[in-house]
Design a protein around this motif. Structure first.
Motif, mmCIF file in Angstrom:
data_model
loop_
_atom_site.group_PDB
_atom_site.id
_atom_site.type_symbol
_atom_site.label_atom_id
_atom_site.label_comp_id
_atom_site.label_asym_id
_atom_site.label_seq_id
_atom_site.Cartn_x
_atom_site.Cartn_y
_atom_site.Cartn_z
ATOM 1 N N ALA A 67 37.053 57.365 35.078
ATOM 2 C CA ALA A 67 36.418 57.709 36.295
ATOM 3 C C ALA A 67 36.067 56.522 37.113
ATOM 4 C CB ALA A 67 35.126 58.443 36.108
ATOM 5 N N VAL A 68 36.328 55.339 36.295
ATOM 6 C CA VAL A 68 36.057 53.833 37.052
ATOM 7 C C VAL A 68 37.328 53.722 37.785
ATOM 8 C CG1 VAL A 68 35.729 51.507 36.634
ATOM 9 C CG2 VAL A 68 34.403 53.086 35.253
ATOM 10 N N GLN A 69 37.097 53.508 39.227
ATOM 11 C CA GLN A 69 38.072 52.982 39.995
ATOM 12 C C GLN A 69 38.135 51.693 40.633
ATOM 13 O OE1 GLN A 69 40.921 54.854 40.631
ATOM 14 N NE2 GLN A 69 40.166 56.173 38.903
ATOM 15 N N SER A 110 41.746 51.264 41.887
ATOM 16 C CA SER A 110 42.049 51.361 43.409
ATOM 17 C C SER A 110 41.423 50.191 44.218
ATOM 18 C CB SER A 110 41.435 52.674 43.905
ATOM 19 O OG SER A 110 39.820 52.752 43.727
ATOM 20 N N GLY A 111 40.675 49.389 43.487
ATOM 21 C CA GLY A 111 40.078 48.176 43.989
ATOM 22 C C GLY A 111 39.418 47.250 43.157
ATOM 23 N N ALA A 112 38.837 46.313 43.865
ATOM 24 C CA ALA A 112 38.180 45.051 42.973
ATOM 25 C C ALA A 112 37.555 44.077 43.896
ATOM 26 C CB ALA A 112 39.075 44.487 42.023
ATOM 27 N N THR A 113 36.529 43.358 43.491
ATOM 28 C CA THR A 113 35.795 42.394 43.946
ATOM 29 C C THR A 113 35.563 41.049 43.011
ATOM 30 O OG1 THR A 113 33.618 42.932 43.692
ATOM 31 C CG2 THR A 113 34.594 43.948 45.595
ATOM 32 N N TRP A 114 35.603 40.038 43.399
ATOM 33 C CA TRP A 114 35.447 38.938 42.331
ATOM 34 C C TRP A 114 34.153 38.146 43.050
ATOM 35 C CZ3 TRP A 114 38.820 37.966 38.157
ATOM 36 C CH2 TRP A 114 38.167 36.775 37.412
ATOM 37 N N ASN A 115 33.219 37.828 42.468
ATOM 38 C CA ASN A 115 32.098 37.281 42.781
ATOM 39 C C ASN A 115 31.766 36.038 42.101
ATOM 40 O OD1 ASN A 115 30.760 39.423 44.819
ATOM 41 N ND2 ASN A 115 31.720 40.433 42.853
ATOM 42 N N PHE A 116 31.623 34.703 42.821
ATOM 43 C CA PHE A 116 31.478 33.653 41.999
ATOM 44 C C PHE A 116 29.848 32.959 42.217
ATOM 45 C CE2 PHE A 116 35.759 33.331 43.891
ATOM 46 C CZ PHE A 116 36.411 33.688 42.739
ATOM 47 N N PHE A 117 29.533 32.766 41.156
ATOM 48 C CA PHE A 117 27.873 32.215 40.958
ATOM 49 C C PHE A 117 27.932 30.734 41.660
ATOM 50 C CE2 PHE A 117 27.780 35.203 37.242
ATOM 51 C CZ PHE A 117 27.070 36.168 37.782
ATOM 52 N N GLU A 118 26.811 30.631 42.137
ATOM 53 C CA GLU A 118 26.451 28.934 42.745
ATOM 54 C C GLU A 118 26.401 28.159 41.208
ATOM 55 O OE1 GLU A 118 27.070 26.676 44.530
ATOM 56 O OE2 GLU A 118 26.389 27.684 46.082
ATOM 57 N N ALA A 119 26.765 26.734 41.836
ATOM 58 C CA ALA A 119 26.833 25.991 40.781
ATOM 59 C C ALA A 119 25.278 25.817 40.069
ATOM 60 C CB ALA A 119 27.229 24.353 41.238
#
Length: 544
Positions: A85-87, A119-128
């Motif tokens: 079910a994960v898209q 069907s989609g994705a995001t990439w999030n970067f933590f702060e230093a």
């Protein structure tokens, strides 16, 4: 978080240093201890109480985007199978510019997601300075558990041992990634020309729009929509032509009308540049390979040699062909003829003179492929490519036994013997699997230098380069055990479509005349050729 979403938190843990239960002091204080890469992480599914913990292990020490996606492959495949079910996937990681926050990772994110059915994705970067997270804990507990296994009497010498010893006692999902898996990802991106994303260091969130198109912003926003009034998203096309086109057509007519007439001066200039990139076949082609070998000499590790080989285009494959002493104007090597063995597949062949400057084995390949010995740089480069890109094949005992009858006593010892015949072997070395691998890799790094003598592993690679079996002809002198290993048929790695016929002959010989035959050792190679297509003469009848 919706039922169709998943959060994946990843990081590279510190490499694990391999250990043995009992080892000499020199191993503990050695400068080049074997290490294992650990790529750790977890993922969260909506409605589930606990995260799923995972760790990818590899003997490769690459930590670049190609390695990242090789490690992520099994995780995403498992996620697709267990949670169909994960898209949409939301990745979280630190902002390392050599691993995650760079254009190559952006490109792989924008393509791999769709290829794997999401069907989609995001990439999030933590702060230093973001502090520790779950991946750090996964790495810590695995390394402590591995150390405990060593204390219990087990040896952990590579990633395979690491997984085998830990898997029965942990709920963390463990995967083993081969160097070939990483190279497979590299091959998909090595020829890509990607645009640098402006302001990369300030990016904190990437959203995938379509293959090779992303949106980014300087802050991670949980609404992940471009309608957010406070956090503006900007479009980025990763391909060089993408900035001029949008899905559905080009931006403006000006770009579309910029095509020149085929006979315009701009196109003549472009054609000239193309000719410069693809020079004339003979000397210019050899110069191209000489320059490539010079570039390979700057590599600091076997992995770097692999990367440079993958990024270089060899061109069309070459193959061996029938060559003749009389027709192709070769001279018989009479010094080698005195040692020429009679127990070879084609007794009506004779050793011929080729350069004796360290490039003798590539020169043999040049003779069989081109009818002369003037292309050693190309043959050396092709041999290096074959050994660097297919190391796993040449480090397997069963592959080295193909076409070769061995006694039961010698089985299992061929690869160790090959390692002992290498200049990289030092007397007293314990030839375990990792030591043999290090000798092999050191030998490949060494032979990128022109005029460096080659050995039996390179004969195997030459057979594949020429797409024909090679008979490695070793004189009936010197150590009989060496002859038992090296006087043999060598088969190419890839089966050829056409029947191979008679194998090509490559003879081990020596330019020295001061050696006792009991202690004879080779320092030269020469090809064995028939005198002419119809000649039927003995060695004593071959004209000088």
């Amino acid at each position: 978080m919706k039922q169709s979403e998943c959060i994946v938190h990843i990081d590279f843990s510190g490499n694990y240093v391999c250990k043995m239960h009992k080892e000499i002091q020199a191993v503990h204080f050695g400068a080049s201890q074997v290490q294992i890469t650990l790529h750790t992480g977890c993922y969260y599914i909506a409605g589930e109480q606990k995260p799923v913990l995972f760790c990818g292990t590899s003997d490769s020490l690459q930590h670049d985007p190609a390695a990242v996606w090789a490690f992520l492959g099994p995780v995403l495949d498992d996620l697709r199978t267990t949670h169909p079910a994960v898209q949409t996937i939301h990745f979280f990681s630190d902002g390392s510019t050599t691993q995650y926050r760079q254009k190559m990772n952006f490109y792989l994110l924008s393509t791999e997601i769709f290829e794997r059915g999401f069907s989609g994705a995001t990439w999030n970067f933590f702060e230093a300075g973001h502090g520790k997270g779950v991946p750090d804990g996964v790495g810590g507990i695995l390394k402590r558990t591995a150390d405990r296994r060593v204390l219990e009497g087990f040896d952990i010498l590579n990633s395979k041992d690491f997984v085998a010893k830990l898997k029965p006692s942990t709920s963390i999902k463990l995967y083993t990634i081969q160097g070939s898996d990483i190279m497979a990802v590299e091959k998909r991106i090595c020829n890509k020309t990607l645009k640098t994303v402006p302001g990369t260091m300030n990016i904190h969130q990437i959203l995938v729009v379509s293959p090779e198109q992303i949106r980014c912003r300087d802050i991670s926003c949980t609404c992940v929509q471009d309608t957010c009034p406070d956090h503006h998203l900007r479009d980025v096309f990763l391909s060089p032509w993408g900035s001029d086109c949008k899905p559905g057509g080009c931006k403006g007519k000006k770009k579309a009308n910029k095509r020149k007439h085929p006979e315009s001066s701009d196109n003549h200039t472009h054609g000239a540049k193309e000719n410069m990139r693809q020079p004339s076949p003979q000397n210019s082609r050899e110069t191209q390979f000489e320059n490539h070998l010079s570039d390979l000499q700057t590599a600091q590790s076997f992995q770097e040699v692999q990367h440079k080989c993958i990024a270089f285009e060899l061109g069309d494959n070459i193959s061996g062909a029938n060559r003749y002493i009389e027709k192709d104007k070769f001279s018989v090597d009479y010094q080698a003829l005195k040692l020429y063995p009679s127990d070879i597949p084609n007794a009506q062949t004779y050793p011929v003179v080729v350069r004796a400057d360290g490039d003798c084995l590539p020169a043999c390949g040049s003779v069989h492929a081109f009818g002369h010995d003037q292309r050693p740089a190309e043959l050396r480069a092709r041999i290096v490519h074959e050994l660097a890109c297919h190391a796993e094949y040449y480090l397997k005992e069963e592959n080295l036994r193909k076409g070769f009858e061995t006694s039961k006593e010698r089985r299992g010892h061929i690869i160790k013997s090959f390692a002992m015949y290498s200049d990289e072997y030092l007397p007293g070395m314990s030839l375990d699997e990792n030591t043999v691998k290090r000798i092999y890799e050191a030998e490949v790094i060494k032979i990128v230098k022109p005029k460096t003598f080659m050995g039996i592993w390179q004969v195997f690679a030459l057979s594949t380069v020429l797409q024909m079996p090679i008979f490695s002809a070793y004189p009936n002198c010197g150590n009989p055990f060496v002859r038992a290993d090296l006087h043999r048929l060598v088969m190419p790695r890839i089966d050829t479509a056409n029947p191979p016929g008679e194998p090509l002959i490559v003879m081990w010989t020596s330019t020295r005349v001061d050696m006792n035959m009991t202690h004879w050792i080779p320092n030269h190679f020469t090809p064995g050729l028939p005198y002419s297509p119809t000649a039927d003469c003995t060695p004593n009848q071959v004209p000088e």
